[in-house]
Design an enzyme around this catalytic site. Structure first.
Site, short mmCIF file in Angstrom:
data_model
loop_
_atom_site.label_atom_id
_atom_site.label_comp_id
_atom_site.label_asym_id
_atom_site.label_seq_id
_atom_site.Cartn_x
_atom_site.Cartn_y
_atom_site.Cartn_z
NE ARG A 15 -1.99 -1.66 3.54
CZ ARG A 15 -2.39 -1.78 4.81
NH1 ARG A 15 -3.58 -1.33 5.16
NH2 ARG A 15 -1.62 -2.33 5.72
CE LYS A 75 1.63 -2.92 8.78
NZ LYS A 75 0.33 -3.41 9.32
CE1 TYR A 94 -4.64 1.96 10.54
CE2 TYR A 94 -3.61 1.42 8.47
CZ TYR A 94 -4.74 1.65 9.21
OH TYR A 94 -5.98 1.58 8.62
CG HIS A 96 -1.20 -1.24 15.36
ND1 HIS A 96 -2.50 -1.33 15.83
CD2 HIS A 96 -1.29 -1.11 14.02
CE1 HIS A 96 -3.32 -1.28 14.81
NE2 HIS A 96 -2.63 -1.14 13.71
CD GLU A 118 -2.47 2.75 15.65
OE1 GLU A 118 -2.37 3.10 14.46
OE2 GLU A 118 -1.50 2.74 16.43
CB VAL A 179 -14.91 -7.88 10.19
CG1 VAL A 179 -14.63 -9.23 9.54
CG2 VAL A 179 -13.63 -7.05 10.26
CG ASP A 198 -22.71 -9.10 17.73
OD1 ASP A 198 -21.98 -8.63 16.83
OD2 ASP A 198 -22.65 -8.70 18.92
CB VAL A 239 -15.41 -11.88 18.07
CG1 VAL A 239 -15.35 -11.39 19.49
CG2 VAL A 239 -16.65 -12.71 17.84
CG LEU A 240 -12.59 -5.46 18.46
CD1 LEU A 240 -11.17 -6.01 18.54
CD2 LEU A 240 -12.60 -4.19 17.63
CG ASP A 270 -6.23 -8.18 13.92
OD1 ASP A 270 -7.21 -8.87 14.24
OD2 ASP A 270 -6.33 -6.98 13.63
CB VAL A 298 -3.99 -13.97 6.08
CG1 VAL A 298 -3.09 -12.83 5.67
CG2 VAL A 298 -3.63 -15.24 5.31
CG ASN A 300 -0.75 -8.75 6.12
OD1 ASN A 300 -0.84 -9.98 6.07
ND2 ASN A 300 0.11 -8.08 5.37
N1 LIG Z 1 -6.97 -10.09 9.71
C1 LIG Z 1 -7.05 -8.90 9.19
O1 LIG Z 1 -6.41 -8.58 8.19
C2 LIG Z 1 -7.95 -7.87 9.82
C3 LIG Z 1 -8.28 -6.69 9.14
C4 LIG Z 1 -9.18 -5.80 9.73
C5 LIG Z 1 -9.73 -6.09 11.00
N2 LIG Z 1 -9.35 -7.25 11.64
C6 LIG Z 1 -9.91 -7.64 12.95
O2 LIG Z 1 -11.24 -8.10 12.82
C7 LIG Z 1 -11.87 -8.04 14.10
C8 LIG Z 1 -13.27 -7.44 13.99
O3 LIG Z 1 -13.15 -6.06 13.67
P1 LIG Z 1 -14.43 -5.12 13.48
O4 LIG Z 1 -13.92 -3.84 12.91
O5 LIG Z 1 -15.51 -5.84 12.76
O6 LIG Z 1 -14.86 -4.90 15.00
P2 LIG Z 1 -16.28 -4.33 15.50
O7 LIG Z 1 -16.02 -3.75 16.85
O8 LIG Z 1 -16.92 -3.49 14.46
O9 LIG Z 1 -17.18 -5.64 15.67
C9 LIG Z 1 -16.98 -6.62 16.65
C10 LIG Z 1 -18.29 -7.30 16.94
O10 LIG Z 1 -18.03 -8.42 17.79
C11 LIG Z 1 -19.17 -8.55 18.63
N3 LIG Z 1 -18.86 -9.46 19.75
C12 LIG Z 1 -18.20 -9.20 20.90
N4 LIG Z 1 -18.17 -10.32 21.66
C13 LIG Z 1 -18.81 -11.28 20.96
C14 LIG Z 1 -19.10 -12.66 21.20
N5 LIG Z 1 -18.72 -13.27 22.32
N6 LIG Z 1 -19.78 -13.35 20.25
C15 LIG Z 1 -20.15 -12.76 19.09
N7 LIG Z 1 -19.91 -11.45 18.82
C16 LIG Z 1 -19.25 -10.75 19.74
C17 LIG Z 1 -19.47 -7.11 19.04
O11 LIG Z 1 -20.78 -6.99 19.58
C18 LIG Z 1 -19.30 -6.39 17.69
O12 LIG Z 1 -20.52 -6.34 16.96
C19 LIG Z 1 -10.90 -7.23 14.98
O13 LIG Z 1 -10.15 -8.14 15.77
C20 LIG Z 1 -10.01 -6.54 13.98
O14 LIG Z 1 -8.74 -6.22 14.53
C21 LIG Z 1 -8.48 -8.13 11.08
#
Ligand SMILES: NC(=O)c1ccc[n+]([C@@H]2O[C@H](COP(=O)([O-])OP(=O)(O)OC[C@H]3O[C@@H](n4cnc5c(N)ncnc54)[C@H](O)[C@@H]3O)[C@@H](O)[C@H]2O)c1
Length: 372
Positions: A15, A75, A94, A96, A118, A179, A198, A239-240, A270, A298, A300
């Site tokens: 990027r 990054k 970013y 972190h 972030e 997500v 959720d 989940v987050l 992540d 993955v 990223n």
């Molecule tokens: N791997 C990658 O490349 C990549 C890229 C972007 C984001 N992410 C990760 O994806 C994850 C989700 O990000 P997001 O932006 O959608 O977060 P978000 O906060 O928008 O959504 C998280 C959701 O999880 C729900 N939740 C919490 N506890 C729960 C449970 N026990 N059961 C079910 N749902 C539950 C929350 O209510 C919320 O709706 C994060 O960890 C983020 O860091 C990873």
């Protein structure tokens, strides 16, 4: 202001922090933009496009850091870049910080001003510069999942949308945030039978209002998850819990209840992953199999689609970059509270509490630097 855009040097990062369109906006406002030779190449932007937009091309990363008052990156700076950063230089990228102490210490020592994408935060507590990457990862999760469900890639050989006379695949999405919502749209669009699980009733009410009929919602708890995964073809972990490790909603013992050749895409990897058996993988080697279940983890995901990711990210960062360039970081933060939590390190002081706490270092309230 003089703005510098170095080429990303982190492994496999394609990027770039500014598109030619973004460069044009900044130049139009009277700023000077210096882009490192081939910085945009990985995202499909040529040096000529930047030049046509009014930017100047510099041959080396050293020259970009040497001339710029504000560095725009994607990054966090990595070790070879530490020594290039100057006192008073504004870094907008970013970081972190809390996950890497050497970076934090290096930015304290060089006395730069570190504004982290972030932690820029809106009044409703949403994180506008993280959202675009979640949108990309959510959409990609289904693309990848559909792919790995194909037999030659280890999956059970089911087409996500089925065909007339054949049932579609069952997709379970754990977490209906950014997500999860984007994943649900993609899976639904392909005709799959989708369930979003959720813990937030409010969120599920919203989702059941806006989602098409082939998307259902269900309360996330251990009992329901154990039942649902028996029939699932594709599970997306999304989940987050802000500031915490993701909970393990699918544990090792549950894998044996799943279909052979089912696919798990744990986007939350992540944050430690919401599937116990997930460990971070790379685009070179994205999957592994445990108990006949394909794991894609993955860390990223957006890195594989740099064109889309660059445009999505810069759509979100450019308005802030313009404010920073027009006003300088201090006045911009005084006038836009969203930028204030973005400030993490200023002139050697950690001004973001969680970062100071992560390493037991001194914390200085940001107000010290924002007073007139
Ligand atoms: N791997 C990658 O490349 C990549 C890229 C972007 C984001 N992410 C990760 O994806 C994850 C989700 O990000 P997001 O932006 O959608 O977060 P978000 O906060 O928008 O959504 C998280 C959701 O999880 C729900 N939740 C919490 N506890 C729960 C449970 N026990 N059961 C079910 N749902 C539950 C929350 O209510 C919320 O709706 C994060 O960890 C983020 O860091 C990873």
């Amino acid at each position: 202001m003089i703005i510098g855009v170095p080429k990303e040097i982190k492994n496999n990062e394609n990027r770039v922090a500014l598109t030619p369109a973004g460069a044009k906006e900044l130049v139009k406002r009277g700023h000077s933009v210096f882009v490192q030779h081939t910085a945009g190449e990985g995202s499909g932007f040529t040096d000529d496009q930047y030049t046509e937009a009014g930017a100047a091309i510099l041959p080396s990363i050293e020259e970009v850091y040497a001339i710029a008052e504000m560095i725009m990156k994607v990054k966090e700076p990595i070790e070879p870049e530490y020594k290039l950063i100057k006192e008073n230089q504004l870094l907008f990228t970013y970081f972190h910080f809390a996950s890497y102490e050497p970076l934090t210490k290096a930015m304290i020592e060089n006395k730069s001003i570190c504004l982290a994408y972030e932690t820029v935060e809106k009044a409703d507590r949403s994180l506008p510069l993280l959202v675009p990457m979640s949108e990309v990862a959510g959409r990609m999760a289904i693309q990848k999942g559909a792919n790995y469900l194909e037999k030659p890639l280890g999956g059970r050989g089911i087409l996500l949308g089925g065909v007339p006379g054949v049932l579609p695949a069952k997709v379970i999405i754990l977490g209906g945030g950014i997500v999860g919502t984007q994943a649900a749209w993609m899976a639904a669009g392909l005709g799959a039978d989708v369930t979003i699980m959720d813990v937030s009733l409010q969120r599920m009410r919203y989702l059941s209002d806006v989602m098409p009929a082939n998307v259902k919602t269900m309360m996330s708890n251990e009992f329901n998850i154990r039942e649902m995964i028996k029939d699932a073809d594709l599970i997306v972990g999304a989940v987050l819990i802000p500031g915490a490790k993701a909970p393990h909603l699918i544990t090792r013992d549950m894998l044996t209840d799943m279909k052979k050749g089912a696919v798990l895409v744990d986007v939350a990897v992540d944050q430690g992953g919401c599937i116990e058996t997930c460990k971070p993988t790379t685009h070179e080697n994205p999957t592994y199999v445990i108990d006949d279940v394909v794991h894609y983890c993955v860390a990223n995901m957006p890195g594989a689609v740099p064109y889309t990711s660059t445009l999505a990210l810069t759509n979100a960062t450019l308005p802030y970059a313009i404010q920073l360039a027009d006003k300088g970081w201090k006045k911009a933060a005084q006038e836009n509270p969203e930028l204030v939590p973005g400030l993490n390190v200023i002139h050697g002081d950690i001004v973001y509490k969680a970062v100071a706490e992560a390493f037991g270092l001194a914390y200085v309230p940001v107000a010290k630097y924002l007073a007139d």
